[in-house]
Design a protein around this motif. Sequence first.
Motif, PDB file in Angstrom:
ATOM      1  N   UNK A  27       0.829  -1.209   0.000  1.00  0.00           N
ATOM      2  CA  UNK A  27       0.000   0.000   0.000  1.00  0.00           C
ATOM      3  C   UNK A  27       0.862   1.257   0.000  1.00  0.00           C
ATOM      4  N   UNK A  28       1.988   1.183   0.717  1.00  0.00           N
ATOM      5  CA  UNK A  28       2.871   2.349   0.794  1.00  0.00           C
ATOM      6  C   UNK A  28       3.641   2.559  -0.508  1.00  0.00           C
ATOM      7  N   UNK A  65       2.957   1.465  -3.556  1.00  0.00           N
ATOM      8  CA  UNK A  65       2.099   1.791  -4.700  1.00  0.00           C
ATOM      9  C   UNK A  65       1.296   3.069  -4.443  1.00  0.00           C
ATOM     10  N   UNK A  66       0.675   3.129  -3.278  1.00  0.00           N
ATOM     11  CA  UNK A  66      -0.263   4.220  -3.017  1.00  0.00           C
ATOM     12  C   UNK A  66       0.380   5.524  -2.604  1.00  0.00           C
ATOM     13  N   UNK A  67       1.561   5.453  -1.963  1.00  0.00           N
ATOM     14  CA  UNK A  67       2.209   6.675  -1.487  1.00  0.00           C
ATOM     15  C   UNK A  67       3.440   7.010  -2.322  1.00  0.00           C
ATOM     16  N   UNK A  75       4.199   5.856  -5.260  1.00  0.00           N
ATOM     17  CA  UNK A  75       3.916   5.842  -6.704  1.00  0.00           C
ATOM     18  C   UNK A  75       4.835   4.935  -7.515  1.00  0.00           C
TER      19      UNK A  75
END
Lengths: 255, 166
Positions: free
Chosen positions: B116-117, B119-121, B123
Motif C-alpha cells: 500500500x505504501x 504503490x499508493x504513497x 507511486x
Amino acid sequence: MTSDGPIVEDELQAYVDGRLGDARRTAVEAYLAQNPDVRERVALDIRQRNALRGQLEGRFAEPVPPRLWIANIRAARRATLARRLAAIAAGLLLFTVGAGTGWFAAHHETLAPPATAGVAQNATAAYRTYVVEVAHPVEVASSQEAHLLQWLSRRLGKPLAAPDLTPFGYHLMGGRLLPGNDSAAAQLMYDDASGKRLTLYVRAAPGSETAFRFNRDGDAATFAWIDQGFGFAVTAPATREELLPIAEAVYRRFN
Amino acid sequence: MADPGPLIEPHIPALRRYAFALLRDRDRADDLVQDTLERALSRWLLRHADGDVRAWLFTILRNLHVSRWRSERRRGASVDMDETTVGVAARQEAALEVHDVLAAIDQLPEEQKSLLLLVGVEDFSYDDAARILGMPLGTVMSRLSRARQRLRALVAGKVTLLRRVK
C-alpha cells in the motif's frame, strides 16, 4: 459497457491508483455507474489512499537531518576504512619487520632502528583497536591478575609483571593476548580516573638495544624500546613529557 | 564511475517517509534510513548500473526492515510486541474516527502494508513494487486487492460500532 471485455479486479485496483489508460478508465467508470456497491467501495479505497498520502506528506517535506546527509555518511565510512587499513598495514609490518627485510625496514632504517619502530607500530595499532572497545577492552580483567600474568607469561615466553602505575594515576584494567610476528604479543591496559587509557605492549623482538624511541600517531604517543630480545611499548594519549616518566618506570620494572 | 551522492540524495525524503510509515517512530525510522544509505554506498558498484536507483534503495531499506523484524521476533521481544499491539489498539479508538489510515495499516501483514505504501504513497509501478517485494506481478495485484479489502473492513467495523453506540 462501452469497451471490450468485462472489468476485472486488477483494473479496479489500477483505477484506484489512477493507472488506467483513457479507454479502460471510461469503461470502469461506466461499470461503476451501474454498480453502486462497487462504486462506494472504490470511492472508499480512493479516500483511504489519499488520506494515507496526506498523513505522510509532512514527513516527506521536512528537511533531511545532517546524520542522513551523504557527505556525512561518507566521511564516517572513510574514517572507519582508514582505521581498518591502518590496522591491516600494521599487521603486515608485524611480519616484515620481524624478518628484518620488509618495506618498513628498507625505507626507515635511517629514521629508526626497524625492530623498535616495528614494536611501536604494532603497539599503536593494538592500542587503536582495543582502547576504543567499550564492551571488551580486555580479555582477562585485573581481578584475575595472577592468572592473567601467568597466562601471558607462558604464551610470551617471558615472565611478565604488571608494572604499578598508580603513582601516575593509572590502574590496571586487564590484558589480552595478540598475534606477534613469530610468537605471541601481550597487551596490558590501564586507565585513569578520567577514563584515559594507556597500554603496555610486549612481544619478542630481535636485539638488545635499550634506547627509547618516541613516536606520535595522532593523539597516541608511544615510547618503545628493545630489551634483551623483547620489545616494549607504552602508548597513551599524552604528551612526550607526561609519557616519558611512565616509560622509564616500566623499563625499570622489567630491567 | 558516477558519483553516487547526487543520484541517491534526491530519494532520501521518500526513504524517510517509507521508513516512518513502517516503524512509526522517528528515530528508529532514521536509523533504518541511515543503515540503508550506508549499505547503498558500500554496494554502489554491485548494483545494476542501468537499474532504477530509487527502486534499488527501497529494496535495500525494505530488506533491512524485514530481516531486523524477524531477528527481533526470534530474540523474543514479546514484551515490546505486546506493548506495540496495545498502543496501536488504543490509538485506533480515536484514530479511525478521523480516518487514521496510517494507524490502520499497522494491522495488516507487512507485505500488504509495504505494498500500500509503495504503490499508493511512493507511486511505484506495479512492476517495480513486485521487484522490491520479490514477488510476481500477479501476486502484487491480488495482495493489493486483499490489503484494500482488509482496510475497508477495519474501518467499516469501527463505523458500525460507532453507529450502534449512538
